[in-house]
Write an enzyme that holds these catalytic residues in place. Structure first.
Site, mmCIF file in Angstrom:
data_model
loop_
_atom_site.group_PDB
_atom_site.id
_atom_site.type_symbol
_atom_site.label_atom_id
_atom_site.label_comp_id
_atom_site.label_asym_id
_atom_site.label_seq_id
_atom_site.Cartn_x
_atom_site.Cartn_y
_atom_site.Cartn_z
ATOM 1 N N ASP A 26 0.857 -3.715 -6.167
ATOM 2 C CA ASP A 26 1.685 -2.698 -6.824
ATOM 3 C C ASP A 26 3.099 -2.958 -6.314
ATOM 4 O O ASP A 26 3.543 -2.385 -5.324
ATOM 5 C CB ASP A 26 1.199 -1.305 -6.470
ATOM 6 C CG ASP A 26 1.956 -0.213 -7.214
ATOM 7 O OD1 ASP A 26 2.759 -0.555 -8.102
ATOM 8 O OD2 ASP A 26 1.768 0.968 -6.900
ATOM 9 N N LYS A 34 -3.487 4.578 -3.951
ATOM 10 C CA LYS A 34 -4.449 3.679 -4.591
ATOM 11 C C LYS A 34 -5.433 3.117 -3.568
ATOM 12 O O LYS A 34 -6.592 2.851 -3.895
ATOM 13 C CB LYS A 34 -3.698 2.569 -5.328
ATOM 14 C CG LYS A 34 -3.037 3.066 -6.606
ATOM 15 C CD LYS A 34 -2.186 2.029 -7.279
ATOM 16 C CE LYS A 34 -0.856 1.856 -6.609
ATOM 17 N NZ LYS A 34 0.006 3.049 -6.710
ATOM 18 N N GLY A 79 -0.585 4.930 0.410
ATOM 19 C CA GLY A 79 -2.008 4.694 0.260
ATOM 20 C C GLY A 79 -2.756 5.447 -0.806
ATOM 21 O O GLY A 79 -3.980 5.552 -0.732
ATOM 22 N N ALA A 126 0.798 -1.226 0.000
ATOM 23 C CA ALA A 126 0.000 0.000 0.000
ATOM 24 C C ALA A 126 0.828 1.272 0.000
ATOM 25 O O ALA A 126 0.375 2.313 -0.487
ATOM 26 C CB ALA A 126 -0.948 -0.003 1.199
ATOM 27 N N ASP A 133 4.152 -12.898 6.220
ATOM 28 C CA ASP A 133 3.773 -12.618 7.602
ATOM 29 C C ASP A 133 2.518 -13.424 7.985
ATOM 30 O O ASP A 133 1.523 -13.445 7.241
ATOM 31 C CB ASP A 133 3.494 -11.122 7.757
ATOM 32 C CG ASP A 133 3.433 -10.671 9.203
ATOM 33 O OD1 ASP A 133 2.646 -11.253 9.969
ATOM 34 O OD2 ASP A 133 4.170 -9.735 9.569
ATOM 35 N N CYS A 164 5.374 0.441 -11.477
ATOM 36 C CA CYS A 164 5.619 1.722 -12.150
ATOM 37 C C CYS A 164 6.951 1.618 -12.899
ATOM 38 O O CYS A 164 7.853 2.424 -12.733
ATOM 39 C CB CYS A 164 5.608 2.893 -11.168
ATOM 40 S SG CYS A 164 6.710 2.726 -9.751
#
Length: 420
Positions: A303, A238, A236, A233, A287, A356
């Site tokens: 992402d 998105k 944050g 994230a 995790d 990206c």
């Protein structure tokens, strides 16, 4: 630029051009030390530093190890990047420096004839692009497109406003603003106003977010009442867009390994009026705290950590801080994260893999490796999901945004549906 500003720019470049740290981090620390500098001084220094980075291939052709000769690098940036004439800066130069600048200008045809200087991209990156069959014209077009500073894209929070009305309000204030061509939520601002003080920002109507990033959120297709996960994230951007798509309902888990990034998300959630977001720091993609979400998510967005080479308009130093070896190491991490995140998707749910980056090694390759190792997934052609959005140069099933063609940051996205 005056003599004092030039000296300070040279001092900053001596640190920045080693590329041991991000340029913006180095500059922030530099300005904290130079507390007496005014706003105009900081602006002059920052613009010249980034001009030097954006034109570094040409500077290096004339000046080996420019961090050891930062004053000349700064003068070259004024000529090459900020459009000043030699005459305009001669009062800042001694005779030897002036002659060197004259010679710099005389090499214009040499710069145009060499691919690294014509595109302003380092050799390692050019080789990566050539390996994925980019020709010289494509490389030069891309390189030149990311030499330009990015405009400011914002997203209208649909829970608090409508784009058409917000756009009219911004234009009425005299701001040069227009609707983004692809995202239905986006507005592009060209003069970079101090948005963090604007009432629409403070009220949570506007969020800073590149149009390409907005399209990634749109591809998740999340709806009211669903369970969704933003697996990487960050701060944050998105996550907030997805939360608005869900109309503040359901449960949206924002996972990240960096507590600081998640801490930045929390005030943004409050400003946006979203109560369905649940930030959770995790140690890594394996995790145990995320095991409870296994097979439950309607949508998972990954992402993935990447080279960031699609963001060179904003972070031009990345092309000098990354390398082919770094990209290979990132591939392994991307594959591991994608594998772990896929376990959270329910049957019939959606998995969105995004970066990206413009490199196939970080985009199609990890995805192909994942599909080869995992059955039960169907690729959803992106053009069928972005109905009514006429993106140029759309090829195949994936989204690939390129700054030279789409005027966004460079993004890649693939959408998969779990079929069993």
């Amino acid at each position: 630029m005056n003599a004092q500003q030039l000296d300070l720019t040279a001092a900053a470049l001596a640190q920045v051009l080693t590329f041991r740290q991000p340029a913006d981090v180095v500059l922030s620390a530099f300005f904290r030390r130079e507390r007496k500098l005014g706003v105009r001084d900081r602006q002059e220094i920052a613009e010249t530093v980034f001009a030097a980075i954006r034109h570094l291939q040409k500077i290096q052709m004339m000046l080996s190890r420019p961090h050891n000769k930062p004053r000349r690098a700064a003068l070259a940036a004024l000529i090459l990047g900020r459009g000043l004439s030699v005459h305009a800066v001669e009062s800042l130069c001694d005779a030897e420096e002036k002659q060197w600048l004259v010679e710099l200008k005389q090499h214009k045809s040499d710069f145009a004839a060499t691919l690294t200087t014509a595109a302003e991209l380092p050799q390692w990156l050019i080789e990566c692009l050539q390996q994925q069959d980019w020709d010289e014209n494509q490389i030069i077009a891309y390189g030149r497109s990311v030499m330009q500073a990015a405009p400011l894209d914002v997203r209208v929070n649909t829970l608090k406003g409508k784009r058409d009305k917000v756009l009219v309000a911004l234009q009425a204030e005299g701001l040069r603003a227009e609707a983004t061509p692809y995202s239905p939520w986006g507005i592009r601002l060209y003069d970079k106003p101090a948005l963090n003080r604007h009432p629409l920002f403070l009220d949570g109507v506007l969020e800073v977010q590149d149009e390409g990033s907005q399209l990634l959120a749109l591809l998740t297709g999340v709806k009211r009442g669903q369970i969704a996960v933003d697996f990487c994230a960050g701060a944050g951007g998105k996550t907030l867009a997805m939360g608005a798509m869900m109309a503040g309902s359901g449960r949206l888990y924002a996972l990240d390994v960096a507590e600081k990034r998640l801490a930045n998300l929390k005030p943004r959630m409050v400003r946006a009026g979203l109560t369905n977001i649940h930030p959770q720091r995790i140690d890594n993609e394996h995790d145990a705290r995320i095991a409870r979400l296994k097979g439950k998510a309607d949508c998972v967005l990954v992402d993935a950590p990447c080279s960031g080479l699609g963001t060179l308009r904003r972070n031009p130093d990345l092309k000098y801080r990354q390398s082919g070896d770094n990209v290979q190491a990132l591939q392994q991490q991307q594959q591991s994260i994608l594998q772990a995140a896929s376990a959270l998707v329910r049957s019939g749910g959606r998995l969105v893999y995004a970066t990206c980056s413009i490199l196939e090694a970080e985009n199609q390759q990890p995805l192909n490796d994942f599909l080869a190792a995992n059955t039960g997934w169907h690729i959803e052609p992106v053009h069928t999901l972005l109905k009514g959005i006429a993106l140029p140069s759309m090829q195949g099933d994936y989204l690939q945004l390129n700054t030279s063609e789409h005027h966004t940051d460079g993004f890649f996205a693939a959408v998969l549906t779990r079929i069993k």
